[in-house]
Design an enzyme around this catalytic site. Structure first.
Site, PDB file in Angstrom:
ATOM      1  N   LYS A 111       0.847  -1.197   0.000  1.00 30.44           N
ATOM      2  CA  LYS A 111       0.000   0.000   0.000  1.00 30.44           C
ATOM      3  C   LYS A 111       0.881   1.245   0.000  1.00 30.44           C
ATOM      4  CE  LYS A 111      -3.852   0.311   2.178  1.00 30.44           C
ATOM      5  NZ  LYS A 111      -5.055   0.312   1.363  1.00 30.44           N
ATOM      6  N   SER A 112       0.417   2.277  -0.698  1.00 24.19           N
ATOM      7  CA  SER A 112       1.202   3.503  -0.832  1.00 24.19           C
ATOM      8  C   SER A 112       1.429   4.195   0.511  1.00 24.19           C
ATOM      9  CB  SER A 112       0.536   4.454  -1.820  1.00 24.19           C
ATOM     10  OG  SER A 112      -0.747   4.825  -1.364  1.00 24.19           O
ATOM     11  N   ARG A 116       5.284   5.168   1.047  1.00 22.78           N
ATOM     12  CA  ARG A 116       5.689   6.572   1.161  1.00 22.78           C
ATOM     13  C   ARG A 116       6.461   6.852   2.446  1.00 22.78           C
ATOM     14  NH1 ARG A 116       0.984   9.809  -1.951  1.00 22.78           N
ATOM     15  NH2 ARG A 116       0.456   8.086  -3.344  1.00 22.78           N
ATOM     16  N   GLU A 137       6.283  -9.918   4.307  1.00 24.94           N
ATOM     17  CA  GLU A 137       7.613  -9.457   4.709  1.00 24.94           C
ATOM     18  C   GLU A 137       7.634  -7.942   4.590  1.00 24.94           C
ATOM     19  OE1 GLU A 137      11.595  -7.932   4.153  1.00 24.94           O
ATOM     20  OE2 GLU A 137      10.450  -8.426   2.371  1.00 24.94           O
ATOM     21  N   TYR A 172      -0.578 -25.446  -7.692  1.00 25.75           N
ATOM     22  CA  TYR A 172       0.255 -25.505  -6.485  1.00 25.75           C
ATOM     23  C   TYR A 172      -0.124 -26.722  -5.653  1.00 25.75           C
ATOM     24  CZ  TYR A 172       3.022 -23.677  -2.605  1.00 25.75           C
ATOM     25  OH  TYR A 172       3.971 -23.513  -1.623  1.00 25.75           O
TER      26      TYR A 172
END
EC number: 3.5.4.13
Length: 190
Positions: A111-112, A116, A137, A172
């Site tokens: 997420k920005s 930021r 992570e 998978y």
């Protein structure tokens, strides 16, 4: 492959249990306070971080080796927030449990709000027919401590669906992937 919209994400989660627990809209407040948003967005789903964290520490002056990873390199923390030391990282997991359809691949982006602040979220793709809690992570790229909030949005999942004539031959689950069904924060496996 085409990216899937909020309508598809909602339908797959409500009718097929693709995401549990599932939030049909965007949650931006809790207890009257603004939070980092989570839930369904236009073309994705913003996941939350649980209260379990493993913060990397080099108290043993060891070499980080993915084939011989020392679990003692982490300090376990359970709480509403986690402080990541400068230039270090922490592992966590999503609140949400995922069941990925055979014709779908999921890509995760940070997420920005965190990006930021110099906090990078890394997750490998969620492959067709994988299921479990996602291990997250967080890398603190700054020279200062960084804070992560539990039960708030940390990353966005984007869902890509293959054409009906192009579904994978081996999923998978078919190949017995080593992280299938993981719960809790999962360390590297070989």
């Amino acid at each position: 492959m085409s990216i899937k919209s909020d309508r598809w994400i909602r339908r797959m989660s409500e009718q097929h249990g693709m995401i549990e627990p599932f939030e049909a809209g965007q949650v931006k407040q809790a207890n009257g306070e603004r939070i980092v948003s989570y839930g369904t967005s236009s073309y994705g789903y913003d996941v939350r971080c649980s209260r379990e964290f493993k913060v990397f520490t080099n108290i043993n002056s060891t070499i980080v080796d993915p084939k011989h990873f020392d679990p003692g390199s982490f300090v376990d923390i359970v709480g509403d927030e986690c402080i990541i030391p400068p230039n270090s990282f922490a592992l966590a997991r999503t609140v949400e449990y995922f069941r990925i359809p055979r014709d779908t691949l999921v890509v995760c982006l940070g997420k920005s709000t965190y990006a930021r602040c110099g906090i990078i979220v890394n997750v490998t793709p969620l492959e067709p027919e994988w299921e479990g809690h996602v291990t997250l992570e967080f890398s603190n790229t700054t020279p200062l401590p960084a804070r992560i909030y539990a039960n708030e949005g940390v990353a966005q999942m984007l869902f890509f669906q293959a054409a009906a004539d192009d579904v994978c031959e081996t999923s998978y689950r078919d190949r017995g992937g080593k992280y299938q069904g993981q719960t809790g924060v999962t360390l590297p496996r070989t």
